[in-house]
Design a protein around this motif. Structure first.
Motif, PDB file in Angstrom:
ATOM      1  N   GLN A  45       0.830  -1.195   0.000  1.00 25.83           N
ATOM      2  CA  GLN A  45       0.000   0.000   0.000  1.00 25.83           C
ATOM      3  C   GLN A  45       0.875   1.260   0.000  1.00 25.83           C
ATOM      4  N   ALA A  46       0.464   2.235  -0.827  1.00 26.58           N
ATOM      5  CA  ALA A  46       1.195   3.509  -0.879  1.00 26.58           C
ATOM      6  C   ALA A  46       0.937   4.302   0.387  1.00 26.58           C
ATOM      7  N   GLY A  47       1.917   4.991   0.848  1.00 26.20           N
ATOM      8  CA  GLY A  47       1.781   5.802   2.054  1.00 26.20           C
ATOM      9  C   GLY A  47       2.637   7.046   1.976  1.00 26.20           C
ATOM     10  N   CYS A  48       2.422   7.955   2.925  1.00 19.12           N
ATOM     11  CA  CYS A  48       3.198   9.199   2.958  1.00 19.12           C
ATOM     12  C   CYS A  48       4.499   8.941   3.715  1.00 19.12           C
ATOM     13  N   TRP A  49       5.413   8.250   3.045  1.00 19.21           N
ATOM     14  CA  TRP A  49       6.654   7.869   3.714  1.00 19.21           C
ATOM     15  C   TRP A  49       7.503   9.084   4.067  1.00 19.21           C
ATOM     16  N   SER A  50       7.356  10.129   3.302  1.00 12.48           N
ATOM     17  CA  SER A  50       8.164  11.328   3.563  1.00 12.48           C
ATOM     18  C   SER A  50       7.306  12.456   4.127  1.00 12.48           C
ATOM     19  N   SER A  51       6.193  12.094   4.801  1.00 13.83           N
ATOM     20  CA  SER A  51       5.289  13.120   5.322  1.00 13.83           C
ATOM     21  C   SER A  51       5.966  13.929   6.422  1.00 13.83           C
ATOM     22  N   ARG A  52       5.489  15.167   6.573  1.00 14.47           N
ATOM     23  CA  ARG A  52       6.003  16.055   7.615  1.00 14.47           C
ATOM     24  C   ARG A  52       4.824  16.571   8.416  1.00 14.47           C
ATOM     25  N   GLU A  53       4.993  16.667   9.714  1.00 16.60           N
ATOM     26  CA  GLU A  53       3.930  17.149  10.572  1.00 16.60           C
ATOM     27  C   GLU A  53       3.602  18.604  10.234  1.00 16.60           C
ATOM     28  N   ILE A  54       2.311  18.940  10.348  1.00 14.67           N
ATOM     29  CA  ILE A  54       1.877  20.289   9.988  1.00 14.67           C
ATOM     30  C   ILE A  54       2.545  21.350  10.859  1.00 14.67           C
ATOM     31  N   GLU A  55       2.871  20.961  12.123  1.00 12.79           N
ATOM     32  CA  GLU A  55       3.536  21.904  13.023  1.00 12.79           C
ATOM     33  C   GLU A  55       4.943  22.236  12.570  1.00 12.79           C
ATOM     34  N   GLU A  56       5.507  21.417  11.667  1.00 10.96           N
ATOM     35  CA  GLU A  56       6.865  21.637  11.191  1.00 10.96           C
ATOM     36  C   GLU A  56       6.909  22.459   9.906  1.00 10.96           C
ATOM     37  N   LEU A  57       5.725  22.916   9.422  1.00 14.98           N
ATOM     38  CA  LEU A  57       5.669  23.663   8.175  1.00 14.98           C
ATOM     39  C   LEU A  57       5.349  25.125   8.441  1.00 14.98           C
ATOM     40  N   SER A  58       5.944  26.010   7.666  1.00 15.65           N
ATOM     41  CA  SER A  58       5.615  27.438   7.728  1.00 15.65           C
ATOM     42  C   SER A  58       4.651  27.750   6.590  1.00 15.65           C
ATOM     43  N   MET A  59       3.401  27.379   6.784  1.00 18.60           N
ATOM     44  CA  MET A  59       2.395  27.643   5.761  1.00 18.60           C
ATOM     45  C   MET A  59       1.879  29.069   5.918  1.00 18.60           C
ATOM     46  N   TYR A  60       1.842  29.804   4.821  1.00 16.57           N
ATOM     47  CA  TYR A  60       1.293  31.150   4.915  1.00 16.57           C
ATOM     48  C   TYR A  60      -0.067  31.192   4.231  1.00 16.57           C
ATOM     49  N   THR A  61      -1.041  31.797   4.926  1.00 12.21           N
ATOM     50  CA  THR A  61      -2.417  31.867   4.431  1.00 12.21           C
ATOM     51  C   THR A  61      -2.793  33.266   3.965  1.00 12.21           C
ATOM     52  N   GLY A  62      -1.955  34.243   4.285  1.00 14.17           N
ATOM     53  CA  GLY A  62      -2.231  35.612   3.874  1.00 14.17           C
ATOM     54  C   GLY A  62      -0.979  36.303   3.375  1.00 14.17           C
ATOM     55  N   LEU A  63      -1.166  37.200   2.400  1.00 11.35           N
ATOM     56  CA  LEU A  63      -0.045  37.955   1.844  1.00 11.35           C
ATOM     57  C   LEU A  63      -0.506  39.382   1.590  1.00 11.35           C
ATOM     58  N   ALA A  64       0.203  40.346   2.149  1.00  8.20           N
ATOM     59  CA  ALA A  64      -0.107  41.766   1.955  1.00  8.20           C
ATOM     60  C   ALA A  64       1.034  42.435   1.219  1.00  8.20           C
ATOM     61  N   LEU A  65       0.696  43.260   0.247  1.00 14.34           N
ATOM     62  CA  LEU A  65       1.692  43.965  -0.556  1.00 14.34           C
ATOM     63  C   LEU A  65       1.511  45.470  -0.390  1.00 14.34           C
ATOM     64  N   ASP A  66       2.586  46.145   0.049  1.00 14.94           N
ATOM     65  CA  ASP A  66       2.565  47.591   0.249  1.00 14.94           C
ATOM     66  C   ASP A  66       3.727  48.242  -0.490  1.00 14.94           C
ATOM     67  N   LYS A  67       3.683  49.565  -0.553  1.00 13.58           N
ATOM     68  CA  LYS A  67       4.832  50.297  -1.093  1.00 13.58           C
ATOM     69  C   LYS A  67       6.055  50.000  -0.236  1.00 13.58           C
ATOM     70  N   VAL A  82      -5.756  34.512   0.855  1.00 14.18           N
ATOM     71  CA  VAL A  82      -6.089  35.880   0.451  1.00 14.18           C
ATOM     72  C   VAL A  82      -4.823  36.695   0.229  1.00 14.18           C
ATOM     73  N   MET A  83      -4.921  37.616  -0.707  1.00 19.54           N
ATOM     74  CA  MET A  83      -3.888  38.624  -0.938  1.00 19.54           C
ATOM     75  C   MET A  83      -4.535  39.993  -0.828  1.00 19.54           C
ATOM     76  N   VAL A  84      -3.869  40.903  -0.141  1.00 19.67           N
ATOM     77  CA  VAL A  84      -4.362  42.275  -0.015  1.00 19.67           C
ATOM     78  C   VAL A  84      -3.297  43.209  -0.570  1.00 19.67           C
ATOM     79  N   VAL A 126      -8.157  38.012  -4.148  1.00 18.31           N
ATOM     80  CA  VAL A 126      -7.356  39.242  -4.141  1.00 18.31           C
ATOM     81  C   VAL A 126      -8.233  40.424  -3.735  1.00 18.31           C
ATOM     82  N   PHE A 127      -7.723  41.244  -2.825  1.00 16.78           N
ATOM     83  CA  PHE A 127      -8.445  42.405  -2.316  1.00 16.78           C
ATOM     84  C   PHE A 127      -7.539  43.640  -2.378  1.00 16.78           C
ATOM     85  N   LEU A 128      -8.149  44.793  -2.140  1.00 19.20           N
ATOM     86  CA  LEU A 128      -7.408  46.047  -2.077  1.00 19.20           C
ATOM     87  C   LEU A 128      -7.607  46.686  -0.707  1.00 19.20           C
ATOM     88  N   SER A 129      -6.699  47.579  -0.345  1.00 20.30           N
ATOM     89  CA  SER A 129      -6.833  48.345   0.887  1.00 20.30           C
ATOM     90  C   SER A 129      -6.308  49.748   0.654  1.00 20.30           C
TER      91      SER A 129
END
Length: 397
Positions: A19-41, A122-124, A154-157
Protein backbone atom coordinates in the motif's frame (compact mmCIF):
# COMPACT_ATOMS: atom_id res chain seq x y z
CA UNK A 1 -4.21 -24.01 9.98
CA UNK A 2 -5.61 -24.95 6.56
CA UNK A 3 -3.94 -24.13 3.27
CA UNK A 4 -6.77 -21.74 2.42
CA UNK A 5 -6.22 -19.77 5.66
CA UNK A 6 -2.47 -19.57 5.02
CA UNK A 7 -3.06 -18.21 1.52
CA UNK A 8 -5.51 -15.64 2.88
CA UNK A 9 -3.00 -14.41 5.48
CA UNK A 10 -0.24 -14.28 2.86
CA UNK A 11 -2.43 -12.27 0.51
CA UNK A 12 -3.36 -9.84 3.31
CA UNK A 13 0.32 -9.38 4.17
CA UNK A 14 1.24 -8.69 0.55
CA UNK A 15 -1.56 -6.11 0.23
CA UNK A 16 -0.45 -4.44 3.45
CA UNK A 17 3.19 -3.97 2.49
CA UNK A 18 2.39 -2.77 -1.03
CA UNK A 19 0.00 0.00 0.00
CA UNK A 20 1.20 3.51 -0.88
CA UNK A 21 1.78 5.80 2.05
CA UNK A 22 3.20 9.20 2.96
CA UNK A 23 6.65 7.87 3.71
CA UNK A 24 8.16 11.33 3.56
CA UNK A 25 5.29 13.12 5.32
CA UNK A 26 6.00 16.06 7.61
CA UNK A 27 3.93 17.15 10.57
CA UNK A 28 1.88 20.29 9.99
CA UNK A 29 3.54 21.90 13.02
CA UNK A 30 6.86 21.64 11.19
CA UNK A 31 5.67 23.66 8.18
CA UNK A 32 5.62 27.44 7.73
CA UNK A 33 2.40 27.64 5.76
CA UNK A 34 1.29 31.15 4.92
CA UNK A 35 -2.42 31.87 4.43
CA UNK A 36 -2.23 35.61 3.87
CA UNK A 37 -0.04 37.96 1.84
CA UNK A 38 -0.11 41.77 1.96
CA UNK A 39 1.69 43.96 -0.56
CA UNK A 40 2.56 47.59 0.25
CA UNK A 41 4.83 50.30 -1.09
CA UNK A 42 8.43 49.58 -0.21
CA UNK A 43 9.17 50.88 3.27
CA UNK A 44 11.79 48.83 5.16
CA UNK A 45 10.87 48.22 8.78
CA UNK A 46 13.07 49.13 11.74
CA UNK A 47 14.06 45.46 12.04
CA UNK A 48 15.18 45.36 8.40
CA UNK A 49 17.18 48.56 8.78
CA UNK A 50 18.91 47.24 11.88
CA UNK A 51 19.70 43.92 10.21
CA UNK A 52 21.12 45.71 7.17
CA UNK A 53 23.45 47.68 9.42
CA UNK A 54 24.71 44.35 10.76
CA UNK A 55 25.56 43.09 7.26
CA UNK A 56 22.38 41.68 5.71
CA UNK A 57 22.35 44.25 2.93
CA UNK A 58 22.04 43.03 -0.67
CA UNK A 59 21.45 44.84 -3.95
CA UNK A 60 17.77 45.76 -4.39
CA UNK A 61 15.36 48.59 -4.92
CA UNK A 62 12.80 49.10 -2.19
CA UNK A 63 9.72 48.96 -4.43
CA UNK A 64 7.53 46.60 -2.46
CA UNK A 65 7.07 45.38 1.12
CA UNK A 66 5.59 41.89 1.38
CA UNK A 67 4.00 40.79 4.64
CA UNK A 68 3.45 37.05 5.04
CA UNK A 69 1.00 35.60 7.55
CA UNK A 70 2.26 32.24 8.80
CA UNK A 71 -0.07 29.75 10.52
CA UNK A 72 0.07 27.80 12.73
CA UNK A 73 2.62 29.56 14.87
CA UNK A 74 5.17 27.14 16.28
CA UNK A 75 4.79 26.89 20.03
CA UNK A 76 7.41 25.68 22.46
CA UNK A 77 6.65 23.26 25.26
CA UNK A 78 8.66 25.19 27.82
CA UNK A 79 6.54 28.32 27.35
CA UNK A 80 3.33 26.34 27.80
CA UNK A 81 4.63 24.69 30.96
CA UNK A 82 5.46 28.08 32.44
CA UNK A 83 1.78 29.03 32.17
CA UNK A 84 2.29 31.95 29.82
CA UNK A 85 -0.81 33.38 28.10
CA UNK A 86 -1.65 32.01 24.71
CA UNK A 87 -0.64 34.39 21.94
CA UNK A 88 -2.05 34.84 18.44
CA UNK A 89 -2.49 31.79 16.21
CA UNK A 90 -0.31 33.38 13.56
CA UNK A 91 2.81 35.44 13.00
CA UNK A 92 3.35 38.19 10.44
CA UNK A 93 6.79 38.74 8.99
CA UNK A 94 7.68 41.41 6.43
CA UNK A 95 10.54 42.12 4.07
CA UNK A 96 11.23 44.72 1.39
CA UNK A 97 12.70 44.51 -2.10
CA UNK A 98 11.82 44.49 -5.79
CA UNK A 99 11.23 40.76 -6.37
CA UNK A 100 8.69 38.67 -4.45
CA UNK A 101 10.64 35.45 -4.98
CA UNK A 102 13.83 37.04 -3.69
CA UNK A 103 11.94 38.46 -0.70
CA UNK A 104 10.59 35.00 0.13
CA UNK A 105 14.06 33.50 -0.14
CA UNK A 106 15.44 36.22 2.12
CA UNK A 107 12.85 35.27 4.73
CA UNK A 108 14.58 31.90 4.93
CA UNK A 109 17.48 33.73 6.62
CA UNK A 110 15.14 34.77 9.44
CA UNK A 111 12.89 31.71 9.84
CA UNK A 112 13.64 28.21 11.05
CA UNK A 113 11.40 26.68 8.38
CA UNK A 114 10.85 27.56 4.71
CA UNK A 115 7.51 29.15 3.89
CA UNK A 116 5.06 27.14 1.78
CA UNK A 117 2.28 28.78 -0.26
CA UNK A 118 -0.03 25.82 -0.88
CA UNK A 119 -2.61 27.27 1.50
CA UNK A 120 -2.49 30.95 0.56
CA UNK A 121 -6.11 32.10 0.89
CA UNK A 122 -6.09 35.88 0.45
CA UNK A 123 -3.89 38.62 -0.94
CA UNK A 124 -4.36 42.27 -0.01
CA UNK A 125 -2.77 44.96 -2.18
CA UNK A 126 -2.36 48.56 -1.09
CA UNK A 127 -4.02 51.01 -3.49
CA UNK A 128 -0.93 53.24 -3.16
CA UNK A 129 1.15 50.38 -4.52
CA UNK A 130 -1.40 49.52 -7.23
CA UNK A 131 -1.39 53.18 -8.27
CA UNK A 132 2.38 53.05 -8.66
CA UNK A 133 2.82 49.52 -10.06
CA UNK A 134 0.52 47.63 -12.45
CA UNK A 135 -1.53 44.68 -11.23
CA UNK A 136 0.23 42.57 -13.89
CA UNK A 137 3.57 43.32 -12.25
CA UNK A 138 2.28 42.59 -8.77
CA UNK A 139 0.57 39.33 -9.74
CA UNK A 140 3.28 37.96 -12.03
CA UNK A 141 5.07 35.85 -9.42
CA UNK A 142 1.96 34.46 -7.69
CA UNK A 143 0.50 33.41 -11.03
CA UNK A 144 3.73 31.65 -12.04
CA UNK A 145 4.40 29.95 -8.70
CA UNK A 146 3.17 26.34 -8.69
CA UNK A 147 2.82 26.41 -4.90
CA UNK A 148 0.09 29.07 -4.95
CA UNK A 149 -3.37 27.91 -5.95
CA UNK A 150 -5.50 29.98 -8.38
CA UNK A 151 -8.38 29.93 -5.86
CA UNK A 152 -6.62 32.59 -3.74
CA UNK A 153 -8.77 35.76 -3.50
CA UNK A 154 -7.36 39.24 -4.14
CA UNK A 155 -8.44 42.41 -2.32
CA UNK A 156 -7.41 46.05 -2.08
CA UNK A 157 -6.83 48.35 0.89
CA UNK A 158 -6.69 52.13 0.83
CA UNK A 159 -4.62 52.02 4.01
CA UNK A 160 -1.55 49.89 4.67
CA UNK A 161 -2.38 46.40 3.41
CA UNK A 162 -0.38 44.73 6.20
CA UNK A 163 -2.75 46.26 8.77
CA UNK A 164 -5.57 44.05 7.47
CA UNK A 165 -3.61 40.97 8.58
CA UNK A 166 -3.82 41.92 12.25
CA UNK A 167 -6.66 41.22 14.66
CA UNK A 168 -7.37 41.89 18.33
CA UNK A 169 -9.03 38.48 18.74
CA UNK A 170 -6.50 35.89 19.93
CA UNK A 171 -8.33 32.85 18.55
CA UNK A 172 -8.70 34.28 15.03
CA UNK A 173 -6.48 34.21 11.95
CA UNK A 174 -7.13 37.45 10.00
CA UNK A 175 -6.56 35.97 6.52
CA UNK A 176 -9.04 33.15 7.21
CA UNK A 177 -11.49 35.65 8.68
CA UNK A 178 -11.34 37.72 5.47
CA UNK A 179 -11.98 34.60 3.39
CA UNK A 180 -15.05 33.70 5.44
CA UNK A 181 -16.41 37.26 5.22
CA UNK A 182 -17.17 36.56 1.55
CA UNK A 183 -19.85 34.11 2.65
CA UNK A 184 -22.06 37.06 3.64
CA UNK A 185 -22.81 37.84 -0.02
CA UNK A 186 -26.21 36.20 0.43
CA UNK A 187 -26.99 38.75 3.17
CA UNK A 188 -25.93 41.90 1.34
CA UNK A 189 -24.69 42.63 -2.16
CA UNK A 190 -22.29 45.17 -0.66
CA UNK A 191 -20.15 42.05 -0.24
CA UNK A 192 -18.81 40.99 -3.64
CA UNK A 193 -18.46 37.33 -4.57
CA UNK A 194 -14.70 37.90 -4.65
CA UNK A 195 -12.14 37.75 -7.44
CA UNK A 196 -9.64 34.90 -7.31
CA UNK A 197 -6.29 34.67 -9.10
CA UNK A 198 -7.72 32.64 -11.97
CA UNK A 199 -10.43 35.23 -12.67
CA UNK A 200 -8.00 38.10 -12.18
CA UNK A 201 -5.61 36.58 -14.70
CA UNK A 202 -8.39 36.54 -17.30
CA UNK A 203 -9.38 40.13 -16.55
CA UNK A 204 -5.81 41.38 -16.86
CA UNK A 205 -5.25 39.63 -20.18
CA UNK A 206 -8.56 40.88 -21.59
CA UNK A 207 -7.59 44.49 -20.77
CA UNK A 208 -11.06 45.00 -19.24
CA UNK A 209 -11.53 47.43 -16.38
CA UNK A 210 -12.69 45.77 -13.18
CA UNK A 211 -13.22 46.24 -9.47
CA UNK A 212 -11.75 44.47 -6.44
CA UNK A 213 -13.33 44.48 -2.99
CA UNK A 214 -11.74 47.01 -0.66
CA UNK A 215 -10.95 46.19 2.99
CA UNK A 216 -10.73 48.78 5.77
CA UNK A 217 -9.19 48.22 9.20
CA UNK A 218 -9.69 50.04 12.47
CA UNK A 219 -8.48 48.91 15.90
CA UNK A 220 -8.19 45.30 14.80
CA UNK A 221 -11.66 45.25 13.18
CA UNK A 222 -12.12 44.64 9.45
CA UNK A 223 -14.86 45.76 7.07
CA UNK A 224 -15.54 45.45 3.35
CA UNK A 225 -15.80 49.11 2.32
CA UNK A 226 -16.67 49.37 -1.34
CA UNK A 227 -14.25 48.54 -4.12
CA UNK A 228 -11.20 49.81 -5.95
CA UNK A 229 -11.27 50.44 -9.70
CA UNK A 230 -8.50 49.00 -11.87
CA UNK A 231 -8.22 50.57 -15.35
CA UNK A 232 -8.03 47.83 -17.95
CA UNK A 233 -5.62 49.39 -20.44
CA UNK A 234 -3.11 50.57 -17.82
CA UNK A 235 -3.50 48.00 -15.04
CA UNK A 236 -3.35 50.74 -12.38
CA UNK A 237 -5.72 51.62 -9.56
CA UNK A 238 -7.53 54.86 -10.45
CA UNK A 239 -10.08 55.35 -7.68
CA UNK A 240 -12.68 53.85 -5.38
CA UNK A 241 -16.40 53.12 -5.32
CA UNK A 242 -18.49 53.18 -2.16
CA UNK A 243 -20.52 50.36 -0.61
CA UNK A 244 -23.74 51.48 -2.30
CA UNK A 245 -21.91 51.70 -5.64
CA UNK A 246 -20.88 48.05 -5.30
CA UNK A 247 -24.49 47.22 -4.48
CA UNK A 248 -25.73 49.16 -7.51
CA UNK A 249 -23.41 47.19 -9.81
CA UNK A 250 -24.94 44.01 -8.38
CA UNK A 251 -28.44 45.36 -9.15
CA UNK A 252 -27.45 46.11 -12.75
CA UNK A 253 -25.91 42.65 -13.20
CA UNK A 254 -28.74 40.90 -11.35
CA UNK A 255 -26.28 39.43 -8.86
CA UNK A 256 -28.28 40.16 -5.71
CA UNK A 257 -29.16 37.42 -3.23
CA UNK A 258 -30.17 39.58 -0.30
CA UNK A 259 -29.86 42.92 1.38
CA UNK A 260 -31.94 45.95 2.25
CA UNK A 261 -32.96 49.30 0.81
CA UNK A 262 -33.62 52.06 3.33
CA UNK A 263 -35.23 55.35 2.45
CA UNK A 264 -37.52 57.97 4.06
CA UNK A 265 -41.22 58.61 3.57
CA UNK A 266 -42.96 61.98 3.19
CA UNK A 267 -42.78 62.54 6.95
CA UNK A 268 -39.02 61.85 6.84
CA UNK A 269 -39.35 58.60 8.78
CA UNK A 270 -37.21 55.59 7.91
CA UNK A 271 -38.74 52.68 6.00
CA UNK A 272 -36.78 49.58 4.96
CA UNK A 273 -37.28 47.10 2.13
CA UNK A 274 -35.83 43.60 2.54
CA UNK A 275 -34.80 42.11 -0.81
CA UNK A 276 -36.16 38.66 -1.63
CA UNK A 277 -35.23 38.55 -5.33
CA UNK A 278 -33.79 40.72 -8.10
CA UNK A 279 -33.94 40.13 -11.85
CA UNK A 280 -32.06 42.29 -14.31
CA UNK A 281 -31.78 42.35 -18.09
CA UNK A 282 -29.37 44.54 -20.03
CA UNK A 283 -30.39 45.14 -23.65
CA UNK A 284 -27.97 46.59 -26.20
CA UNK A 285 -29.45 48.71 -28.97
CA UNK A 286 -27.56 49.57 -32.16
CA UNK A 287 -28.97 51.88 -34.85
CA UNK A 288 -28.20 51.74 -38.56
CA UNK A 289 -25.59 54.41 -37.99
CA UNK A 290 -23.92 52.19 -35.38
CA UNK A 291 -25.03 54.41 -32.49
CA UNK A 292 -25.03 52.30 -29.33
CA UNK A 293 -27.31 52.58 -26.32
CA UNK A 294 -28.32 50.35 -23.43
CA UNK A 295 -31.56 49.77 -21.57
CA UNK A 296 -31.63 48.02 -18.19
CA UNK A 297 -34.83 46.50 -16.84
CA UNK A 298 -34.71 45.62 -13.12
CA UNK A 299 -37.48 43.88 -11.22
CA UNK A 300 -37.39 43.09 -7.51
CA UNK A 301 -39.67 41.49 -4.95
CA UNK A 302 -39.35 42.02 -1.23
CA UNK A 303 -41.03 42.87 2.01
CA UNK A 304 -41.60 46.06 3.98
CA UNK A 305 -39.56 44.87 6.95
CA UNK A 306 -39.31 48.08 8.99
CA UNK A 307 -41.49 51.17 9.30
CA UNK A 308 -40.72 54.00 11.73
CA UNK A 309 -43.78 56.02 10.74
CA UNK A 310 -46.45 55.11 13.30
CA UNK A 311 -48.96 57.46 11.65
CA UNK A 312 -49.20 55.24 8.54
CA UNK A 313 -51.04 51.95 8.18
CA UNK A 314 -48.83 49.97 5.76
CA UNK A 315 -51.60 47.44 5.05
CA UNK A 316 -53.53 50.03 3.07
CA UNK A 317 -52.91 49.61 -0.65
CA UNK A 318 -52.35 53.33 -1.15
CA UNK A 319 -49.63 53.47 1.49
CA UNK A 320 -47.95 50.32 0.16
CA UNK A 321 -47.83 51.77 -3.36
CA UNK A 322 -46.32 54.99 -2.00
CA UNK A 323 -43.67 52.94 -0.21
CA UNK A 324 -42.87 51.05 -3.43
CA UNK A 325 -42.39 54.35 -5.27
CA UNK A 326 -40.14 55.64 -2.50
CA UNK A 327 -37.96 52.53 -2.73
CA UNK A 328 -37.85 52.71 -6.55
CA UNK A 329 -36.70 56.35 -6.34
CA UNK A 330 -33.96 55.40 -3.87
CA UNK A 331 -32.63 52.53 -6.01
CA UNK A 332 -32.78 54.77 -9.10
CA UNK A 333 -30.87 57.51 -7.27
CA UNK A 334 -28.14 55.06 -6.23
CA UNK A 335 -27.76 53.60 -9.71
CA UNK A 336 -27.62 57.03 -11.35
CA UNK A 337 -24.93 58.05 -8.85
CA UNK A 338 -22.94 54.96 -9.83
CA UNK A 339 -23.38 55.64 -13.55
CA UNK A 340 -22.08 59.18 -13.10
CA UNK A 341 -18.96 57.85 -11.40
CA UNK A 342 -18.12 55.14 -13.92
CA UNK A 343 -19.06 57.15 -17.03
CA UNK A 344 -18.05 60.70 -16.13
CA UNK A 345 -15.41 60.43 -13.38
CA UNK A 346 -13.51 57.20 -14.06
CA UNK A 347 -14.67 56.47 -17.64
CA UNK A 348 -14.67 52.69 -17.17
CA UNK A 349 -17.18 49.91 -17.74
CA UNK A 350 -17.16 47.74 -14.62
CA UNK A 351 -20.84 46.68 -14.84
CA UNK A 352 -20.66 44.21 -17.78
CA UNK A 353 -22.26 46.43 -20.44
CA UNK A 354 -19.50 45.52 -22.89
CA UNK A 355 -20.05 41.81 -22.26
CA UNK A 356 -23.72 42.21 -23.14
CA UNK A 357 -22.88 44.08 -26.34
CA UNK A 358 -20.44 41.30 -27.28
CA UNK A 359 -23.21 38.71 -26.84
CA UNK A 360 -25.96 40.57 -28.68
CA UNK A 361 -23.93 42.44 -31.30
CA UNK A 362 -20.55 40.67 -31.74
CA UNK A 363 -19.72 42.42 -35.01
CA UNK A 364 -20.30 45.84 -33.46
CA UNK A 365 -18.26 44.82 -30.41
CA UNK A 366 -15.24 43.99 -32.57
CA UNK A 367 -15.24 47.55 -33.87
CA UNK A 368 -15.39 49.25 -30.47
CA UNK A 369 -13.67 46.88 -28.03
CA UNK A 370 -10.17 48.35 -28.38
CA UNK A 371 -11.25 51.69 -26.90
CA UNK A 372 -14.37 50.51 -25.13
CA UNK A 373 -13.98 52.37 -21.81
CA UNK A 374 -13.84 55.76 -23.51
CA UNK A 375 -16.69 54.93 -25.90
CA UNK A 376 -18.80 53.61 -23.02
CA UNK A 377 -18.47 56.96 -21.23
CA UNK A 378 -20.40 58.58 -24.11
CA UNK A 379 -23.15 55.93 -24.47
CA UNK A 380 -26.66 56.66 -23.10
CA UNK A 381 -28.05 54.16 -20.62
CA UNK A 382 -31.70 54.12 -19.52
CA UNK A 383 -33.31 52.24 -16.65
CA UNK A 384 -36.72 50.77 -15.87
CA UNK A 385 -36.84 49.85 -12.18
CA UNK A 386 -39.81 48.12 -10.55
CA UNK A 387 -39.94 47.07 -6.86
CA UNK A 388 -42.90 45.12 -5.51
CA UNK A 389 -43.74 44.70 -1.83
CA UNK A 390 -45.11 41.18 -1.46
CA UNK A 391 -45.61 41.09 2.32
CA UNK A 392 -45.10 42.97 5.56
CA UNK A 393 -43.12 40.38 7.47
CA UNK A 394 -44.72 38.54 10.36
CA UNK A 395 -46.55 41.64 11.62
CA UNK A 396 -48.76 44.20 9.90
CA UNK A 397 -48.40 46.77 12.67
Amino acid sequence: MSRKQILSLLLAFILLVTQAGCWSSREIEELSMYTGLALDKGEPSTVEKDLEKEGSRYFKKNKITATVQIVPKKTFGNAAKQGGGQGPNYINIAATGDSLLEIFRQLSLRLDRPIIGHHLKVMVVSTKLAEQQTMQQLMDFVLRDNDIRPSCFVFLSKERAADTLVTKYKDEVPSIHILYMLRNHFRTSKVMRGVNLSELDGLMHSKKSYILQNISESDGELEFSGAGVIKGDTGHWIGSLGQQDVESIAWIKGDVEGGAVKTYDKRNEAITYEIKSVKSKITAKVTEGNDISFHVKIESKGRLIENWDDKVNPTETRNMKEAEKDFEKEVTRRIKSLMHKIQSEYKVDVASFGERLNIEQPQVWKKVKDDWDYKFSKIPVTFDIKLSITDLGSSAE
